[in-house]
Design a protein around this motif. Structure first.
Motif, mmCIF file in Angstrom:
data_model
loop_
_atom_site.group_PDB
_atom_site.id
_atom_site.type_symbol
_atom_site.label_atom_id
_atom_site.label_comp_id
_atom_site.label_asym_id
_atom_site.label_seq_id
_atom_site.Cartn_x
_atom_site.Cartn_y
_atom_site.Cartn_z
ATOM 1 N N PHE A 5 7.271 0.934 1.292
ATOM 2 C CA PHE A 5 7.351 -0.588 0.638
ATOM 3 C C PHE A 5 6.974 -1.633 1.633
ATOM 4 C CE2 PHE A 5 9.852 -0.072 -3.757
ATOM 5 C CZ PHE A 5 9.013 0.809 -3.957
ATOM 6 N N LEU A 6 5.867 -2.329 1.642
ATOM 7 C CA LEU A 6 5.409 -3.276 2.666
ATOM 8 C C LEU A 6 5.416 -4.565 1.863
ATOM 9 C CD1 LEU A 6 4.148 -3.213 5.476
ATOM 10 C CD2 LEU A 6 1.929 -2.960 4.267
ATOM 11 N N ALA A 104 1.698 7.181 -0.717
ATOM 12 C CA ALA A 104 1.119 5.621 -0.992
ATOM 13 C C ALA A 104 2.105 4.561 -0.287
ATOM 14 C CB ALA A 104 1.307 5.447 -2.533
ATOM 15 N N VAL A 105 1.250 3.537 -0.272
ATOM 16 C CA VAL A 105 1.831 2.353 0.366
ATOM 17 C C VAL A 105 1.621 1.141 -0.508
ATOM 18 C CG1 VAL A 105 1.729 0.642 2.309
ATOM 19 C CG2 VAL A 105 1.347 3.158 2.783
ATOM 20 N N ILE A 106 2.852 0.553 -0.858
ATOM 21 C CA ILE A 106 2.759 -0.446 -1.936
ATOM 22 C C ILE A 106 2.978 -1.729 -1.170
ATOM 23 C CG2 ILE A 106 4.140 -1.519 -4.001
ATOM 24 C CD1 ILE A 106 3.092 1.183 -4.465
ATOM 25 N N ASN A 107 1.903 -2.578 -1.294
ATOM 26 C CA ASN A 107 1.902 -3.802 -0.615
ATOM 27 C C ASN A 107 2.316 -4.791 -1.472
ATOM 28 O OD1 ASN A 107 1.277 -6.032 1.141
ATOM 29 N ND2 ASN A 107 -0.874 -6.006 0.279
ATOM 30 N N PHE A 108 3.232 -5.458 -1.614
ATOM 31 C CA PHE A 108 4.048 -6.428 -2.239
ATOM 32 C C PHE A 108 3.422 -7.956 -1.919
ATOM 33 C CE2 PHE A 108 7.006 -3.183 -2.700
ATOM 34 C CZ PHE A 108 7.125 -3.041 -3.985
ATOM 35 N N GLN A 109 2.576 -8.336 -3.082
ATOM 36 C CA GLN A 109 1.961 -9.764 -2.503
ATOM 37 C C GLN A 109 2.771 -10.876 -3.107
ATOM 38 O OE1 GLN A 109 -1.876 -8.463 -4.456
ATOM 39 N NE2 GLN A 109 -2.687 -8.510 -2.479
ATOM 40 N N ILE A 178 -1.556 -3.872 6.642
ATOM 41 C CA ILE A 178 -2.474 -3.952 5.359
ATOM 42 C C ILE A 178 -3.675 -3.098 5.457
ATOM 43 C CG2 ILE A 178 -3.298 -5.238 3.803
ATOM 44 C CD1 ILE A 178 -0.862 -7.221 3.957
ATOM 45 N N GLN A 179 -4.357 -3.697 6.451
ATOM 46 C CA GLN A 179 -5.766 -3.183 6.746
ATOM 47 C C GLN A 179 -5.521 -1.653 7.393
ATOM 48 O OE1 GLN A 179 -8.471 -4.125 5.924
ATOM 49 N NE2 GLN A 179 -9.839 -2.885 7.103
ATOM 50 N N TYR A 180 -4.734 -1.345 8.081
ATOM 51 C CA TYR A 180 -4.294 -0.107 8.753
ATOM 52 C C TYR A 180 -4.213 0.978 7.410
ATOM 53 C CZ TYR A 180 -1.377 3.578 11.456
ATOM 54 O OH TYR A 180 -1.113 4.573 11.683
ATOM 55 N N LEU A 186 -4.588 4.460 1.324
ATOM 56 C CA LEU A 186 -3.103 4.703 0.698
ATOM 57 C C LEU A 186 -2.589 3.271 -0.027
ATOM 58 C CD1 LEU A 186 -1.551 6.704 3.679
ATOM 59 C CD2 LEU A 186 -1.923 7.488 1.379
ATOM 60 N N LEU A 187 -3.202 2.173 0.444
ATOM 61 C CA LEU A 187 -2.772 1.006 -0.031
ATOM 62 C C LEU A 187 -2.744 0.637 -1.584
ATOM 63 C CD1 LEU A 187 -1.422 -1.663 1.864
ATOM 64 C CD2 LEU A 187 -3.509 -2.692 1.143
ATOM 65 N N LYS A 188 -1.757 0.210 -2.274
ATOM 66 C CA LYS A 188 -1.720 -0.239 -3.676
ATOM 67 C C LYS A 188 -1.002 -1.607 -3.585
ATOM 68 C CE LYS A 188 -2.314 4.326 -4.864
ATOM 69 N NZ LYS A 188 -3.668 4.847 -5.044
ATOM 70 N N ASN A 189 -2.111 -2.557 -4.300
ATOM 71 C CA ASN A 189 -1.223 -3.854 -4.186
ATOM 72 C C ASN A 189 -0.469 -4.079 -5.378
ATOM 73 O OD1 ASN A 189 -2.371 -4.741 -2.023
ATOM 74 N ND2 ASN A 189 -4.313 -5.217 -2.741
ATOM 75 N N VAL A 190 0.523 -4.600 -5.405
ATOM 76 C CA VAL A 190 1.500 -5.050 -6.495
ATOM 77 C C VAL A 190 1.932 -6.661 -6.491
ATOM 78 C CG1 VAL A 190 3.630 -4.722 -7.551
ATOM 79 C CG2 VAL A 190 2.230 -2.536 -7.031
#
Ligand code: AP5
Length: 209
Positions: A5-6, A104-109, A178-180, A186-190
């Protein structure tokens, strides 16, 4: 499922990791919680990290990496986990790659104004770590944890100067992840600015359907 969780401080990572972890029976591993527990117990680790955390800076990579490596080697993390607040730098992410495969990496926006409002109203349980907000997610009785009856307190790093520093540190040191992870597919935006229930629904749709 092995998840990261990022997201910026106050995005809701801890709140969501707690709920999603329970729902899918995987442990939430929060480096922030581990450090806060060490500070509370005044262990050797706690004494090292106390002032770093209060000022909103990051704990040195080597210390953090060793701690996570040890935690992930335990039996309960074998089938899955949610890493909440780790990795936070490129060296931490590189180290993690060397000992774990992540699904997966969840990117919280979320934007800075909402983050500041959330952090300034946060209350945390001194005993079990449950997270509340004085307006958005208030406890049933003011100052008392619904789960365990523990005392709710304001985290030392939720003061305005410390919040500003944490946002700056996030932008400089963590945002490059995020770019990495995008480059590793692996990045999923939420969207984290909506209700907790909506964010969970979106995550479940992305990850578990
Ligand atoms: P850490 O504990 O990880 O702090 P953080 O990343 O700054 O994140 P927060 O815990 O502040 O926010 P969150 O996103 O979990 O939001 P929450 O769910 O609480 O780290 C603390 C410190 O430890 C660091 O500064 C550093 O010093 C050190 N550290 C930790 N990991 C490290 C690492 N890997 N490397 C080096 N150093 C490290 O929600 C916030 C508030 O909003 C709550 O009040 C909540 O009720 C409310 N809320 C949540 N979601 C919603 C919603 N959808 N709608 C309305 N309100 C909401």
């Amino acid at each position: 499922m092995k998840l990261i969780f990022l997201g910026p401080p106050g995005a809701g990572k801890g709140t969501l990791a707690g709920l999603v972890g329970k729902q899918h029976k995987i442990p939430q591993i929060s480096t922030g919680d581990i450090f806060r527990e060490a500070v509370k117990k005044q262990t050797e680790l706690g004494l090292k990290v106390k002032s770093i955390m209060e000022r909103g800076y990051l704990v040195p990579d080597e210390l953090t990496i060793n701690l996570v490596k040890e935690r992930l080697s335990r039996e309960d993390a074998r089938k899955g986990f949610i890493l909440d607040g780790f990795p936070r730098t490129i060296p931490q992410a590189d180290a993690l790659n060397s000992f774990q495969v992540i699904n997966a990496v969840i990117n919280f926006q979320i934007n800075d104004d909402i983050v500041i409002r959330r952090l300034s109203g946060r209350r945390t349980c001194r005993s079990c770590g449950a997270i509340y907000h004085i307006e958005n997610r208030p406890p049933k009785t003011e100052g008392i944890c619904d789960n365990c009856g523990g005392e709710l307190y304001v985290r030392d790093d939720d003061r305005v100067d410390s919040i500003k520093k944490r946002i700056e540190v996030y932008k400089n040191q963590t945002e490059p992840l995020i770019q990495y992870y995008r480059e590793k597919y692996l990045l999923k935006n939420v969207d984290a600015s909506v209700s907790v229930e909506h964010s969970i629904e979106e995550m479940n749709r992305i990850l578990w359907t």
